[in-house]
Design a protein around this motif. Sequence first.
Motif, PDB file in Angstrom:
ATOM      1  N   ASP A   6       4.768   7.057   1.722  1.00 60.26           N
ATOM      2  CA  ASP A   6       5.282   5.837   2.346  1.00 60.26           C
ATOM      3  C   ASP A   6       4.663   4.599   1.706  1.00 60.26           C
ATOM      4  O   ASP A   6       3.479   4.566   1.396  1.00 60.26           O
ATOM      5  N   VAL A   7       5.501   3.585   1.520  1.00 63.04           N
ATOM      6  CA  VAL A   7       5.076   2.297   0.984  1.00 63.04           C
ATOM      7  C   VAL A   7       5.190   1.285   2.121  1.00 63.04           C
ATOM      8  O   VAL A   7       6.226   1.203   2.781  1.00 63.04           O
ATOM      9  N   PHE A   8       4.127   0.523   2.350  1.00 64.75           N
ATOM     10  CA  PHE A   8       4.083  -0.363   3.506  1.00 64.75           C
ATOM     11  C   PHE A   8       3.249  -1.594   3.177  1.00 64.75           C
ATOM     12  O   PHE A   8       2.584  -1.657   2.149  1.00 64.75           O
ATOM     13  N   THR A   9       3.300  -2.577   4.068  1.00 64.91           N
ATOM     14  CA  THR A   9       2.554  -3.819   3.898  1.00 64.91           C
ATOM     15  C   THR A   9       1.233  -3.733   4.654  1.00 64.91           C
ATOM     16  O   THR A   9       1.195  -3.242   5.784  1.00 64.91           O
ATOM     17  N   PRO A  40       9.542  -0.503   2.851  1.00 62.74           N
ATOM     18  CA  PRO A  40      10.304   0.742   3.067  1.00 62.74           C
ATOM     19  C   PRO A  40       9.876   1.497   4.335  1.00 62.74           C
ATOM     20  O   PRO A  40      10.726   1.989   5.075  1.00 62.74           O
ATOM     21  N   TRP A  41       8.577   1.578   4.607  1.00 62.91           N
ATOM     22  CA  TRP A  41       8.128   2.303   5.792  1.00 62.91           C
ATOM     23  C   TRP A  41       8.543   1.591   7.078  1.00 62.91           C
ATOM     24  O   TRP A  41       9.009   2.216   8.032  1.00 62.91           O
ATOM     25  N   ALA A  42       8.387   0.259   7.129  1.00 62.99           N
ATOM     26  CA  ALA A  42       8.776  -0.497   8.324  1.00 62.99           C
ATOM     27  C   ALA A  42      10.278  -0.387   8.559  1.00 62.99           C
ATOM     28  O   ALA A  42      10.734  -0.257   9.703  1.00 62.99           O
ATOM     29  N   ARG A  43      11.059  -0.407   7.487  1.00 68.60           N
ATOM     30  CA  ARG A  43      12.513  -0.243   7.632  1.00 68.60           C
ATOM     31  C   ARG A  43      12.844   1.155   8.136  1.00 68.60           C
ATOM     32  O   ARG A  43      13.749   1.323   8.945  1.00 68.60           O
ATOM     33  N   LYS A  44      12.122   2.163   7.662  1.00 69.32           N
ATOM     34  CA  LYS A  44      12.344   3.534   8.141  1.00 69.32           C
ATOM     35  C   LYS A  44      12.086   3.619   9.644  1.00 69.32           C
ATOM     36  O   LYS A  44      12.861   4.233  10.376  1.00 69.32           O
ATOM     37  N   LEU A  45      11.018   2.951  10.115  1.00 70.08           N
ATOM     38  CA  LEU A  45      10.734   2.931  11.553  1.00 70.08           C
ATOM     39  C   LEU A  45      11.833   2.208  12.325  1.00 70.08           C
ATOM     40  O   LEU A  45      12.263   2.667  13.387  1.00 70.08           O
ATOM     41  N   ALA A  46      12.276   1.064  11.805  1.00 65.22           N
ATOM     42  CA  ALA A  46      13.323   0.302  12.479  1.00 65.22           C
ATOM     43  C   ALA A  46      14.610   1.113  12.570  1.00 65.22           C
ATOM     44  O   ALA A  46      15.264   1.142  13.616  1.00 65.22           O
ATOM     45  N   CYS A  47      14.958   1.792  11.491  1.00 67.52           N
ATOM     46  CA  CYS A  47      16.169   2.619  11.502  1.00 67.52           C
ATOM     47  C   CYS A  47      16.032   3.798  12.472  1.00 67.52           C
ATOM     48  O   CYS A  47      16.993   4.167  13.144  1.00 67.52           O
ATOM     49  N   ALA A  48      14.829   4.357  12.577  1.00 67.03           N
ATOM     50  CA  ALA A  48      14.604   5.455  13.526  1.00 67.03           C
ATOM     51  C   ALA A  48      14.778   4.957  14.960  1.00 67.03           C
ATOM     52  O   ALA A  48      15.360   5.655  15.802  1.00 67.03           O
ATOM     53  N   ARG A  49      14.281   3.736  15.260  1.00 64.77           N
ATOM     54  CA  ARG A  49      14.467   3.165  16.603  1.00 64.77           C
ATOM     55  C   ARG A  49      15.947   2.955  16.899  1.00 64.77           C
ATOM     56  O   ARG A  49      16.422   3.267  17.992  1.00 64.77           O
ATOM     57  N   LEU A  50      16.677   2.411  15.918  1.00 66.71           N
ATOM     58  CA  LEU A  50      18.110   2.176  16.117  1.00 66.71           C
ATOM     59  C   LEU A  50      18.875   3.491  16.258  1.00 66.71           C
ATOM     60  O   LEU A  50      19.798   3.590  17.076  1.00 66.71           O
ATOM     61  N   ALA A  51      18.506   4.504  15.490  1.00 66.45           N
ATOM     62  CA  ALA A  51      19.170   5.811  15.600  1.00 66.45           C
ATOM     63  C   ALA A  51      18.908   6.436  16.973  1.00 66.45           C
ATOM     64  O   ALA A  51      19.806   7.036  17.572  1.00 66.45           O
ATOM     65  N   ALA A  95       0.839  -1.202   0.000  1.00 67.39           N
ATOM     66  CA  ALA A  95       0.000   0.000   0.000  1.00 67.39           C
ATOM     67  C   ALA A  95       0.869   1.245   0.000  1.00 67.39           C
ATOM     68  O   ALA A  95       2.024   1.215   0.415  1.00 67.39           O
ATOM     69  N   THR A  96       0.286   2.344  -0.474  1.00 68.38           N
ATOM     70  CA  THR A  96       0.952   3.640  -0.505  1.00 68.38           C
ATOM     71  C   THR A  96      -0.039   4.706  -0.054  1.00 68.38           C
ATOM     72  O   THR A  96      -1.175   4.737  -0.531  1.00 68.38           O
ATOM     73  N   VAL A  97       0.411   5.562   0.847  1.00 69.14           N
ATOM     74  CA  VAL A  97      -0.412   6.706   1.237  1.00 69.14           C
ATOM     75  C   VAL A  97      -0.287   7.744   0.132  1.00 69.14           C
ATOM     76  O   VAL A  97       0.818   8.135  -0.240  1.00 69.14           O
TER      77      VAL A  97
END
Length: 177
Positions: A107-110, A130-141, A50-52
């Motif tokens: 954002d593109v997401f499942t 891509p969106w879930a990875r962006k969230l994961a990277c934000a948590r790690l950052a 999906a894409t917003v």
Amino acid sequence: ADPSVARPARRHVAPTVAALVVTALAVSNATLGSTAANALVDRFGVAGAATVTGRFATSAQYNRRDVIGYHVLIRTADRQVVDSDFRSDDFDVRGLGDETIDPEPGDVFTVRYLPHHPQDFVIRNDDQSPWARKLACARLAAWRDEATRRADAVKDPASRDEAVRARAAEQAAGCSP
């Protein structure tokens, strides 16, 4: 049997039980409705991308915050494109924490949806989209930043080790700054 002897009135148990069941279902739907429905869609649904595509105002508030609506296009498993929407008060994000963070335009997401009704869906935030990875990277950052600030403030080898582990985890996930 003597017809002049009065029989005890029969109780109709089935309607009473049915009324209790309906009442129990109504109460559980009111209290757990969207949570239970989302869990079922997530468990038995089919994955799609999906894409917003945009946002819209809703004139509603939840916990003194404006509720935002999002237009979304869903590509189903059979390659159809379905137009739908969701709101920030739908609580339909599932997966790893951050369940109150909604995808933004672009954002593109499942999503997971029921094949006969893809307009109703849940959003997954724990995959490789891509969106879930962006969230994961934000948590790690955030972990790296906090660990670095602690190490700088305390000047302790253990704190320094935490910062090094956080940087390594970020790089291993492909999120390095």
